[in-house]
Structure formats: structure tokens, C-alpha cells
Design an enzyme around this catalytic site. Sequence first.
Site, PDB file in Angstrom:
ATOM      1  N   ASP A 168      19.593  20.012  35.084  1.00  0.00           N
ATOM      2  CA  ASP A 168      20.312  18.983  35.840  1.00  0.00           C
ATOM      3  C   ASP A 168      20.554  19.369  37.296  1.00  0.00           C
ATOM      4  O   ASP A 168      21.076  18.557  38.068  1.00  0.00           O
ATOM      5  CB  ASP A 168      21.647  18.646  35.158  1.00  0.00           C
ATOM      6  CG  ASP A 168      21.445  17.918  33.843  1.00  0.00           C
ATOM      7  OD1 ASP A 168      20.338  17.402  33.604  1.00  0.00           O
ATOM      8  OD2 ASP A 168      22.403  17.866  33.043  1.00  0.00           O
ATOM      9  N   ARG A 204      12.213  12.145  25.059  1.00  0.00           N
ATOM     10  CA  ARG A 204      13.536  12.436  24.526  1.00  0.00           C
ATOM     11  C   ARG A 204      13.815  11.825  23.155  1.00  0.00           C
ATOM     12  O   ARG A 204      14.643  10.924  23.001  1.00  0.00           O
ATOM     13  CB  ARG A 204      14.619  12.005  25.525  1.00  0.00           C
ATOM     14  CG  ARG A 204      14.498  12.741  26.833  1.00  0.00           C
ATOM     15  CD  ARG A 204      15.544  12.316  27.816  1.00  0.00           C
ATOM     16  NE  ARG A 204      16.817  12.969  27.606  1.00  0.00           N
ATOM     17  CZ  ARG A 204      17.913  12.658  28.261  1.00  0.00           C
ATOM     18  NH1 ARG A 204      17.910  11.695  29.150  1.00  0.00           N
ATOM     19  NH2 ARG A 204      19.037  13.297  28.033  1.00  0.00           N
ATOM     20  N   ARG A 216      21.219   6.809  26.625  1.00  0.00           N
ATOM     21  CA  ARG A 216      20.799   7.530  25.415  1.00  0.00           C
ATOM     22  C   ARG A 216      21.962   8.219  24.716  1.00  0.00           C
ATOM     23  O   ARG A 216      21.974   8.348  23.499  1.00  0.00           O
ATOM     24  CB  ARG A 216      19.798   8.610  25.786  1.00  0.00           C
ATOM     25  CG  ARG A 216      18.428   8.170  26.068  1.00  0.00           C
ATOM     26  CD  ARG A 216      17.546   9.369  26.198  1.00  0.00           C
ATOM     27  NE  ARG A 216      17.057   9.827  24.913  1.00  0.00           N
ATOM     28  CZ  ARG A 216      17.592  10.783  24.187  1.00  0.00           C
ATOM     29  NH1 ARG A 216      18.653  11.424  24.587  1.00  0.00           N
ATOM     30  NH2 ARG A 216      17.069  11.114  23.040  1.00  0.00           N
ATOM     31  N   ILE A 270      12.549  22.076  30.374  1.00  0.00           N
ATOM     32  CA  ILE A 270      13.304  21.303  29.372  1.00  0.00           C
ATOM     33  C   ILE A 270      12.688  19.913  29.175  1.00  0.00           C
ATOM     34  O   ILE A 270      12.442  19.481  28.054  1.00  0.00           O
ATOM     35  CB  ILE A 270      14.789  21.158  29.793  1.00  0.00           C
ATOM     36  CG1 ILE A 270      15.434  22.538  29.993  1.00  0.00           C
ATOM     37  CG2 ILE A 270      15.569  20.349  28.754  1.00  0.00           C
ATOM     38  CD1 ILE A 270      15.637  23.353  28.748  1.00  0.00           C
ATOM     39  N   CYS A 299      12.944   7.346  28.256  1.00  0.00           N
ATOM     40  CA  CYS A 299      13.744   7.199  29.454  1.00  0.00           C
ATOM     41  C   CYS A 299      12.975   7.819  30.597  1.00  0.00           C
ATOM     42  O   CYS A 299      11.929   8.430  30.400  1.00  0.00           O
ATOM     43  CB  CYS A 299      15.111   7.836  29.298  1.00  0.00           C
ATOM     44  SG  CYS A 299      15.033   9.603  29.277  1.00  0.00           S
ATOM     45  N   ARG A 323      25.773   6.381  37.703  1.00  0.00           N
ATOM     46  CA  ARG A 323      25.912   6.716  36.269  1.00  0.00           C
ATOM     47  C   ARG A 323      26.661   8.017  36.090  1.00  0.00           C
ATOM     48  O   ARG A 323      27.321   8.227  35.078  1.00  0.00           O
ATOM     49  CB  ARG A 323      24.533   6.856  35.612  1.00  0.00           C
ATOM     50  CG  ARG A 323      23.823   5.553  35.434  1.00  0.00           C
ATOM     51  CD  ARG A 323      22.559   5.750  34.653  1.00  0.00           C
ATOM     52  NE  ARG A 323      22.861   6.346  33.349  1.00  0.00           N
ATOM     53  CZ  ARG A 323      21.962   6.598  32.413  1.00  0.00           C
ATOM     54  NH1 ARG A 323      20.711   6.297  32.632  1.00  0.00           N
ATOM     55  NH2 ARG A 323      22.304   7.132  31.273  1.00  0.00           N
ATOM     56  N   LYS A 341      30.980  14.453  33.238  1.00  0.00           N
ATOM     57  CA  LYS A 341      30.439  13.328  32.462  1.00  0.00           C
ATOM     58  C   LYS A 341      29.932  13.790  31.103  1.00  0.00           C
ATOM     59  O   LYS A 341      30.218  13.166  30.077  1.00  0.00           O
ATOM     60  CB  LYS A 341      29.287  12.681  33.245  1.00  0.00           C
ATOM     61  CG  LYS A 341      28.392  11.787  32.419  1.00  0.00           C
ATOM     62  CD  LYS A 341      27.223  11.241  33.206  1.00  0.00           C
ATOM     63  CE  LYS A 341      26.023  12.136  33.320  1.00  0.00           C
ATOM     64  NZ  LYS A 341      25.101  12.146  32.160  1.00  0.00           N
ATOM     65  N   ASN A 342      29.172  14.874  31.084  1.00  0.00           N
ATOM     66  CA  ASN A 342      28.541  15.291  29.828  1.00  0.00           C
ATOM     67  C   ASN A 342      29.499  15.978  28.864  1.00  0.00           C
ATOM     68  O   ASN A 342      29.132  16.269  27.725  1.00  0.00           O
ATOM     69  CB  ASN A 342      27.319  16.176  30.116  1.00  0.00           C
ATOM     70  CG  ASN A 342      26.181  15.366  30.709  1.00  0.00           C
ATOM     71  OD1 ASN A 342      26.225  14.137  30.715  1.00  0.00           O
ATOM     72  ND2 ASN A 342      25.177  16.047  31.220  1.00  0.00           N
TER      73      ASN A 342
HETATM   74  N1  EPU Z   1      14.675  16.980  21.957  1.00  0.00           N
HETATM   75  C1  EPU Z   1      13.854  16.675  20.902  1.00  0.00           C
HETATM   76  N2  EPU Z   1      14.410  16.094  19.788  1.00  0.00           N
HETATM   77  C2  EPU Z   1      15.746  15.821  19.724  1.00  0.00           C
HETATM   78  C3  EPU Z   1      16.571  16.143  20.790  1.00  0.00           C
HETATM   79  C4  EPU Z   1      16.005  16.730  21.912  1.00  0.00           C
HETATM   80  O1  EPU Z   1      12.653  16.908  20.945  1.00  0.00           O
HETATM   81  O2  EPU Z   1      16.180  15.297  18.666  1.00  0.00           O
HETATM   82  C5  EPU Z   1      14.097  17.591  23.152  1.00  0.00           C
HETATM   83  C6  EPU Z   1      14.266  16.722  24.404  1.00  0.00           C
HETATM   84  O3  EPU Z   1      13.254  15.758  24.509  1.00  0.00           O
HETATM   85  C7  EPU Z   1      14.243  17.752  25.511  1.00  0.00           C
HETATM   86  C8  EPU Z   1      14.923  18.963  24.868  1.00  0.00           C
HETATM   87  O4  EPU Z   1      14.824  18.767  23.464  1.00  0.00           O
HETATM   88  O5  EPU Z   1      12.931  18.072  25.838  1.00  0.00           O
HETATM   89  C9  EPU Z   1      16.363  19.173  25.244  1.00  0.00           C
HETATM   90  O6  EPU Z   1      17.079  17.967  25.149  1.00  0.00           O
HETATM   91  P1  EPU Z   1      18.613  17.875  24.781  1.00  0.00           P
HETATM   92  O7  EPU Z   1      18.746  17.218  23.452  1.00  0.00           O
HETATM   93  O8  EPU Z   1      19.270  19.199  24.974  1.00  0.00           O
HETATM   94  O9  EPU Z   1      19.123  16.881  25.902  1.00  0.00           O
HETATM   95  P2  EPU Z   1      20.263  15.802  25.686  1.00  0.00           P
HETATM   96  O10 EPU Z   1      21.259  16.341  24.761  1.00  0.00           O
HETATM   97  O11 EPU Z   1      19.653  14.485  25.406  1.00  0.00           O
HETATM   98  C10 EPU Z   1      21.864  16.656  27.556  1.00  0.00           C
HETATM   99  C11 EPU Z   1      22.472  16.093  28.806  1.00  0.00           C
HETATM  100  C12 EPU Z   1      21.391  15.932  29.872  1.00  0.00           C
HETATM  101  C13 EPU Z   1      20.790  17.308  30.137  1.00  0.00           C
HETATM  102  C14 EPU Z   1      20.251  17.911  28.831  1.00  0.00           C
HETATM  103  C15 EPU Z   1      19.716  19.314  28.987  1.00  0.00           C
HETATM  104  C16 EPU Z   1      24.303  14.775  27.950  1.00  0.00           C
HETATM  105  C17 EPU Z   1      24.879  13.442  27.687  1.00  0.00           C
HETATM  106  N3  EPU Z   1      23.086  14.802  28.482  1.00  0.00           N
HETATM  107  O12 EPU Z   1      20.864  15.728  27.142  1.00  0.00           O
HETATM  108  O13 EPU Z   1      22.031  15.453  31.042  1.00  0.00           O
HETATM  109  O14 EPU Z   1      19.744  17.194  31.071  1.00  0.00           O
HETATM  110  O15 EPU Z   1      21.295  17.935  27.847  1.00  0.00           O
HETATM  111  O16 EPU Z   1      20.696  20.151  29.487  1.00  0.00           O
HETATM  112  O17 EPU Z   1      24.937  15.787  27.692  1.00  0.00           O
HETATM  113  C18 EPU Z   1      22.152  14.359  33.138  1.00  0.00           C
HETATM  114  O18 EPU Z   1      23.384  14.492  33.100  1.00  0.00           O
HETATM  115  O19 EPU Z   1      21.533  14.010  34.180  1.00  0.00           O
HETATM  116  C19 EPU Z   1      21.377  14.624  31.927  1.00  0.00           C
HETATM  117  C20 EPU Z   1      20.158  14.131  31.747  1.00  0.00           C
END
Ligand code: EPU
Length: 423
Positions: A306, A121, A92, A328, A116, A398, A22-23
Site C-alpha cells: 500500500d 483478488r 471488496r 503481493i 478489481c 475511499r 481504514k483497514n
Molecule cells: N488472495 C488469494 N485468495 C484469497 C485472498 C487473497 O489468492 O482468498 C491473494 C490476493 O489476490 C493477493 C494476496 O493474496 O494477491 C494478498 O491479498 P490479501 O488477502 O492479503 O489482501 P486483502 O486482505 O484483500 C488487504 C488490504 C489491502 C492491502 C492488502 C495487502 C484491507 C481492507 N485491505 O487486502 O489494502 O493492499 O491487504 O496488504 O485490509 C488499500 O488499502 O489500498 C488496500 C488495497
Amino acid sequence: MEKFRVRGGARLLGTVQVSGAKNAALPCLAATLLTAEPVRLYGLPRVRDIVTMEKVLATLGESCQHENGTTTVTVGAIEAAHAPYELVRTMRASVLVLGPLLARRRHARVALPGGCAIGARPIDLHLNGLVQLGATVTVQRGDVVAQAPGGLRAARIEFPRITVTGTENLLMAATLARGTTVLRNCAREPEVVDLAQLLTAMGARIDGAGTDTIVVEGVGELGGASHRVIPDRIEAGTYVAAAILAGNGVRVQGCIPEHLTAFLDTLRAAGARLEVESDSIFVPGQGERLRAVSVTTAEYPAFATDLQAQFLTLMTQAEGESAITEAIFENRFQHVLELKRMGAHIEVAGRCARVTGPSRLEGTAVMASDLRASAALVLAALVAEGETIVDRIYHLDRGYERMDDKLRALGARVERYNPGPYQ
Ligand code: EPU
């Protein structure tokens, strides 16, 4: 609202096939906005988040055709640039369209995702990066409005903290920016590498994906391409956990074990026997005793957030005390309360959950709160005595393709049902 009814105690046996990630699929779908030519994607999982992303693309003038496991994305006559709140609030990851829209259409309007279930996030890192690429970004009536009338220009950008979708968003935006962009402190997740492979097939010039520094030489335009997304490492890890908990010989087929190294090492440290081959993991699962092991989640290649919830369920069945630290996300222990209701011994203090096992779990009605928390509850239900009803499984849908069918094929007693509108 659909629920799962799980009768615990059945031993799992056989082979389970892993779906596409998915990701990885989500950013690949967003990347189709970078070209007017058709992009063919193979192996997209049929899960709710993918359907949502396809709806987002539809509002932006793209259409997705499905045939024999292939999704072909093509641009229609009208190329809109507005991803509305009704869609973004449900997922998101819709924010992934921001970079590509801005890069090719030079203008994007994407609703700000709210908080969320797993934490605040924010998307500040995405937005700051786009500003450094020359965009002006404002927030108007709850939407992020980004503009770059003269096109994006290359920059040297260092992420103050690692972000997966942030890295993906800027990587996509940089492919069409003038000059050579250097992205530092990037996420190294396999999904970032997969996206870079698709972009390269579309004509992008990218070096270093999978390391912490990615260099992107901007090109004038990108074209169509065909690409197969990688298998879902989190789904694979979830079935490995199920097999350790309740298996009598389960093969998790069609995965890339290398993507799960930290997880598999931790499982071995806990005493699980695993037979790893090039594209499968066999879990003999003859009821060996598990030992408690402590872990801290971190960015790839370390232990994935995850898989934290599923591992926590596993530790309820291990001998001793394990400390599970979530580094995280600030709010990712919502499965704990439900697991405690099933009889698990867990104490949470801040970002650390202390699990004392083994504990006898008992079936009851539990509520899923987010995608991975739902998986953790289903795993617990497999070993619980009696019947567990897992409510709100739309969270599970999802990101897990037909989990009930896959588990049933292994011999689990899992049934999906809809109790009607008033229950
Ligand atoms: N963060 C910020 N500012 C930003 C972006 C992120 O402060 O602009 C913080 C977040 O709040 C978090 C940390 O940085 O504390 C890491 O977040 P990240 O941006 O890496 O997460 P994401 O890109 O929103 C993806 C996956 C998630 C997975 C995380 C961490 C996708 C679509 N989603 O989320 O997947 O948990 O990376 O590996 O790729 C899931 O599949 O269940 C899922 C939540």
C-alpha cells in the site's frame, strides 16, 4: 466527477494529523455483527469505504450513530443476512461480514466481489477456511451462501498464502466456534492485532495475534465493548513521502512509527532525514538529494504494497535506478503510465518497475485508477512544474480523509472542484 487541481512547487510546512486506519476500522465494524450489544468505536476515519461498510451493516439490520468522533453500532429488530452486490462490488472488504454473520446468525449470503483494479483478488482462502470451520458454502446467482445450522466448530487451519482480510474473517468466525481453533500462516499486520484487541474486549479468547499462529478458544457469546482504532500507517507514510518530496519541515503527528519500520528504513537508505518520536515523524526536508533504492513489497512487517505507488513517485526524484518489485498484487502499476505522461522515466517488466531519476515532472491531466495510485499522482503533482489535474479522485476519497484540506493546511496549492456532469 470531482477532481483535484494542484499547482506544484509549494513548500510544505507544519503539522499534519493522521486519521484512524481504514483497514483497521473496516474489520472492527464487521466485528460488531458478532454481538447484539452496542459496540463503540473511536477514531474511525470519515472516508468512503467506511461509509460503504456502514451501509452494508445497515442492510444486515445494524445502525451506526455518530457523535463527536465516536461511532456506536447497534443491532435493530430485524437481523438480515444478505449483503447485496450493489454494495459489495464497490468495496471488496465487504466480504469481512461473512465470518461474523455465519458465526452468530449461522447463515450468510454475501455477493461475490468481482475483480478489481489492482488484480483478480479471489476470496478462495476465506471460503476454504469457513468450510474447515464446518460451514457449507455454495455460490448461488453470484452470491456466496454459507450455512452452519448447528454452529461453527473449531479446526486447525493453515493458510496456503498470507491474506490480511482472510485472517480477519476467520479470526472473527472462530471466536464463536465450538472448541479451540488454531490458525497458521496468519497475516501479522497491525490491523489484525487491532481487531483482536476489539474482539478480546468483547469477550473473545485470542492468543498470538501479530504472530503467524493465532489460537482462538471459542466462547458462547460476545458482548458490547469500546475500542479506539489504530492510526493509519499508510496515510502516515503517504504524508512522510509528501514531506520528503516537497517539505520544509513537516511533522506527521499521531502515528505509530513502529508500524512503518520497513518503510522508514528504506527512506533512510535513500538518504532522507527523519526524526522519529513515539507518536510522530518529523521530516526536516531541506532539499537533500535522494539516492535510488530498490524494494520488494511483502507482507508485514516488510515493505507494504500500500506504500509502493507513493514510494515509486519518490524514486522519480532520486538519483540513479531503482527496481520496485510488487510481489503481493499482479496488477498494481497503473500509476506508472500516468507518471510517465508527467515526464518520469519508468519501465515495467512483469512485476518490476525500473525507475530512473531524477526526472523533471510536468503538470498535466492525469487519471487516478485506484486508491494508492491516486495518492502517488497527487505526490507527483506537488513537485511537478505547473498545474496538474487529478481526475477520479473518488478513488482517493475511499481511503484518505480530507487529503486536500490536510495538504492545503501544510501550504500545498490543492483545490477540489467539480467541473460538472459533462467533463
Ligand atoms: N488472495 C488469494 N485468495 C484469497 C485472498 C487473497 O489468492 O482468498 C491473494 C490476493 O489476490 C493477493 C494476496 O493474496 O494477491 C494478498 O491479498 P490479501 O488477502 O492479503 O489482501 P486483502 O486482505 O484483500 C488487504 C488490504 C489491502 C492491502 C492488502 C495487502 C484491507 C481492507 N485491505 O487486502 O489494502 O493492499 O491487504 O496488504 O485490509 C488499500 O488499502 O489500498 C488496500 C488495497
